[in-house]
Motif scaffolding. Structure first.
Motif, PDB file in Angstrom:
ATOM      1  N   ALA A 183      57.426  -1.202  36.253  1.00 46.00           N
ATOM      2  CA  ALA A 183      58.568  -0.289  36.338  1.00 46.00           C
ATOM      3  C   ALA A 183      58.733   0.487  35.034  1.00 46.00           C
ATOM      4  CB  ALA A 183      59.840  -1.064  36.668  1.00 46.00           C
ATOM      5  N   ALA A 184      58.535  -0.202  33.911  1.00 46.38           N
ATOM      6  CA  ALA A 184      58.659   0.466  32.611  1.00 46.38           C
ATOM      7  C   ALA A 184      57.565   1.516  32.439  1.00 46.38           C
ATOM      8  CB  ALA A 184      58.590  -0.565  31.491  1.00 46.38           C
ATOM      9  N   ILE A 185      56.338   1.175  32.851  1.00 49.74           N
ATOM     10  CA  ILE A 185      55.231   2.129  32.715  1.00 49.74           C
ATOM     11  C   ILE A 185      55.466   3.357  33.591  1.00 49.74           C
ATOM     12  CG2 ILE A 185      52.763   2.484  33.100  1.00 49.74           C
ATOM     13  CD1 ILE A 185      52.360  -0.495  32.490  1.00 49.74           C
TER      14      ILE A 185
ATOM     15  N   THR B  32      48.393   1.552  37.688  1.00 47.59           N
ATOM     16  CA  THR B  32      48.470   2.371  36.470  1.00 47.59           C
ATOM     17  C   THR B  32      47.153   2.210  35.711  1.00 47.59           C
ATOM     18  OG1 THR B  32      49.483   0.547  35.231  1.00 47.59           O
ATOM     19  CG2 THR B  32      50.966   2.107  36.318  1.00 47.59           C
ATOM     20  N   PRO B  33      46.058   2.745  36.227  1.00 52.63           N
ATOM     21  CA  PRO B  33      44.735   2.473  35.649  1.00 52.63           C
ATOM     22  C   PRO B  33      44.567   3.077  34.255  1.00 52.63           C
ATOM     23  CG  PRO B  33      44.597   4.185  37.318  1.00 52.63           C
ATOM     24  CD  PRO B  33      45.990   3.644  37.399  1.00 52.63           C
ATOM     25  N   THR B  34      44.433   2.220  33.284  1.00 54.18           N
ATOM     26  CA  THR B  34      44.295   2.677  31.907  1.00 54.18           C
ATOM     27  C   THR B  34      42.850   2.605  31.448  1.00 54.18           C
ATOM     28  OG1 THR B  34      44.760   0.458  31.053  1.00 54.18           O
ATOM     29  CG2 THR B  34      46.630   1.963  31.274  1.00 54.18           C
ATOM     30  N   ALA B  35      42.526   3.451  30.476  1.00 50.66           N
ATOM     31  CA  ALA B  35      41.234   3.363  29.791  1.00 50.66           C
ATOM     32  C   ALA B  35      41.448   2.523  28.535  1.00 50.66           C
ATOM     33  CB  ALA B  35      40.742   4.765  29.429  1.00 50.66           C
TER      34      ALA B  35
ATOM     35  N   GLU C 217      45.419   2.092  24.930  1.00 48.70           N
ATOM     36  CA  GLU C 217      45.187   2.214  26.362  1.00 48.70           C
ATOM     37  C   GLU C 217      45.933   3.412  26.948  1.00 48.70           C
ATOM     38  OE1 GLU C 217      44.471  -1.887  28.419  1.00 48.70           O
ATOM     39  OE2 GLU C 217      46.285  -2.050  27.200  1.00 48.70           O
ATOM     40  N   PRO C 218      45.244   4.527  27.120  1.00 46.14           N
ATOM     41  CA  PRO C 218      45.852   5.673  27.798  1.00 46.14           C
ATOM     42  C   PRO C 218      45.709   5.593  29.310  1.00 46.14           C
ATOM     43  CG  PRO C 218      43.710   6.297  26.948  1.00 46.14           C
ATOM     44  CD  PRO C 218      43.923   4.861  26.551  1.00 46.14           C
ATOM     45  N   TRP C 219      46.767   5.968  30.003  1.00 43.22           N
ATOM     46  CA  TRP C 219      46.719   6.161  31.463  1.00 43.22           C
ATOM     47  C   TRP C 219      46.756   7.664  31.688  1.00 43.22           C
ATOM     48  CZ3 TRP C 219      51.486   5.448  35.135  1.00 43.22           C
ATOM     49  CH2 TRP C 219      51.116   5.813  36.445  1.00 43.22           C
ATOM     50  N   LEU C 220      45.625   8.240  32.096  1.00 44.81           N
ATOM     51  CA  LEU C 220      45.516   9.668  32.343  1.00 44.81           C
ATOM     52  C   LEU C 220      46.115   9.934  33.723  1.00 44.81           C
ATOM     53  CD1 LEU C 220      43.395   8.985  30.111  1.00 44.81           C
ATOM     54  CD2 LEU C 220      42.044  10.895  30.985  1.00 44.81           C
ATOM     55  N   LEU C 221      47.255  10.600  33.753  1.00 45.84           N
ATOM     56  CA  LEU C 221      48.074  10.624  34.959  1.00 45.84           C
ATOM     57  C   LEU C 221      47.427  11.340  36.138  1.00 45.84           C
ATOM     58  CD1 LEU C 221      51.588  11.216  33.343  1.00 45.84           C
ATOM     59  CD2 LEU C 221      50.494   9.050  33.991  1.00 45.84           C
ATOM     60  N   ASP C 222      46.626  12.337  35.881  1.00 45.53           N
ATOM     61  CA  ASP C 222      46.044  13.096  36.996  1.00 45.53           C
ATOM     62  C   ASP C 222      44.524  13.123  36.948  1.00 45.53           C
ATOM     63  OD1 ASP C 222      48.519  13.998  38.279  1.00 45.53           O
ATOM     64  OD2 ASP C 222      48.838  15.102  36.417  1.00 45.53           O
ATOM     65  N   PHE C 223      43.952  12.096  36.341  1.00 38.56           N
ATOM     66  CA  PHE C 223      42.487  12.021  36.275  1.00 38.56           C
ATOM     67  C   PHE C 223      41.978  11.075  37.353  1.00 38.56           C
ATOM     68  CE2 PHE C 223      38.516  10.084  34.972  1.00 38.56           C
ATOM     69  CZ  PHE C 223      37.757  11.186  34.611  1.00 38.56           C
ATOM     70  N   HIS C 224      40.877  11.484  38.013  1.00 34.26           N
ATOM     71  CA  HIS C 224      40.232  10.637  39.007  1.00 34.26           C
ATOM     72  C   HIS C 224      38.737  10.611  38.693  1.00 34.26           C
ATOM     73  CE1 HIS C 224      43.957  10.687  41.325  1.00 34.26           C
ATOM     74  NE2 HIS C 224      43.973  12.007  41.143  1.00 34.26           N
TER      75      HIS C 224
END
Length: 311
Positions: A282-284, A194-197, A245-252
């Protein structure tokens, strides 16, 4: 000679529903007069010098400027510094020499409670009277209320601090936004899949209540659905500082050093300490699905309103 302007007056912190009424009136007057529409704001805010205490704001001046331009198509956002000379300027001089002389105001719009000039001696009524003598237009916007209470930046700041995003958004009229620069973190999110910025939160703005939010993250103008955590990461970082900390779900790609604007749409859950990293992951992942479901439903609802229900 510089072109005349229609100018809206106010700090515009949050750019809320009260400000919306003022900015729409400004835009309408500008169309009627065939002049540019402008909004005047201050950085730093006057209260920082007048009271000696820098207030925690809803938005940075950059985010205020962006909201005013994006939502209301205002042609210019004039950002003025506020120093002792400005603070000690009489209300008459502020209108005659600053607004009309320096900024070329041909028409001015303000709220009923707007105060300006030395010791706040300038009022909406005094402004209208002086504008009439100077031969320029002036509109005063009445108080905007929700649930019998005035819509105000102070009220919204309190709601955001308490984690009441729905309450804050109902008074803002748009998602709350926060812009920060991506810095290096501990890379724990990447190890969990779950890579976050890791965003720096500007020190002058209010931190939303700790928790996890369904958000949209904008990178170079492109929006991405994102799960964003605000807090101190109690499961993995005892005693750490506050992070966004945002996890951009479809960003690469690589985000380090880039600016991200986060728009907060829905509060998903409070921040909590999990038993282990597996439970945290699991929660994330559940929050990620909630976020995707939220934006899918939002798109479907928008399509229904527009009469286009094709998928």
């Amino acid at each position: 000679m510089e072109q005349k302007r229609v100018i809206a007056l106010g700090l515009f912190d949050g750019v809320h529903l009260g400000h919306a009424a003022l900015l729409r009136k400004t835009k309408a007057a500008a169309r009627r007069l065939r002049l540019p529409a402008a909004a005047l704001t201050f950085d730093p805010p006057p209260a920082a010098l007048v009271t000696g205490r820098a207030p925690r704001l809803i938005n940075t001046v950059r985010d205020r400027k962006g909201l005013i331009e994006r939502l209301f198509q205002i042609d210019e956002v004039l950002v003025c510094g506020f120093d002792r000379n400005m603070m000690e300027l009489s209300w008459q001089a502020y209108v005659e020499f600053f607004l009309c002389g320096r900024l070329n105001a041909a028409h001015i719009v303000c709220g009923r409670d707007h105060r300006f000039g030395y010791r706040g001696e300038g009022t909406a009524d005094r402004l209208q009277a002086l504008c009439a003598r100077l031969g320029i237009g002036c509109d005063v916007i009445g108080q905007v209320e929700r649930d019998g209470l005035a819509v105000s930046s102070t009220r919204i700041r309190s709601l955001l601090s308490d984690g009441d995003l729905d309450g804050a958004v109902s008074l803002l009229g748009h998602p709350h936004c926060l812009t920060g620069t991506v810095v290096h973190g501990k890379h724990l999110g990447a190890s969990l899949g779950t890579p976050t910025a890791n965003l720096t939160i500007p020190p002058e703005v209010i931190c939303p209540g700790f928790g996890v939010y369904a958000t949209e993250a904008f990178v170079d103008g492109t929006g991405y659905e994102a799960v964003t955590n605000i807090g101190v990461r109690p499961t993995v970082d005892e005693g750490g500082g506050i992070t966004c900390e945002p996890w951009l779900l479809d960003f690469h790609g690589d985000l380090y050093g880039r600016e991200i604007r986060i728009e907060f749409h829905r509060f998903l859950r409070p921040e909590r300490k999990f038993a282990d990293l597996g439970e945290l992951r699991a929660a994330i992942m559940h929050n990620a699905q909630q976020t995707r479901d939220y934006f899918r439903n939002l798109r479907n609802f928008s399509a229904l309103l527009s009469g286009n229900t094709r998928q």
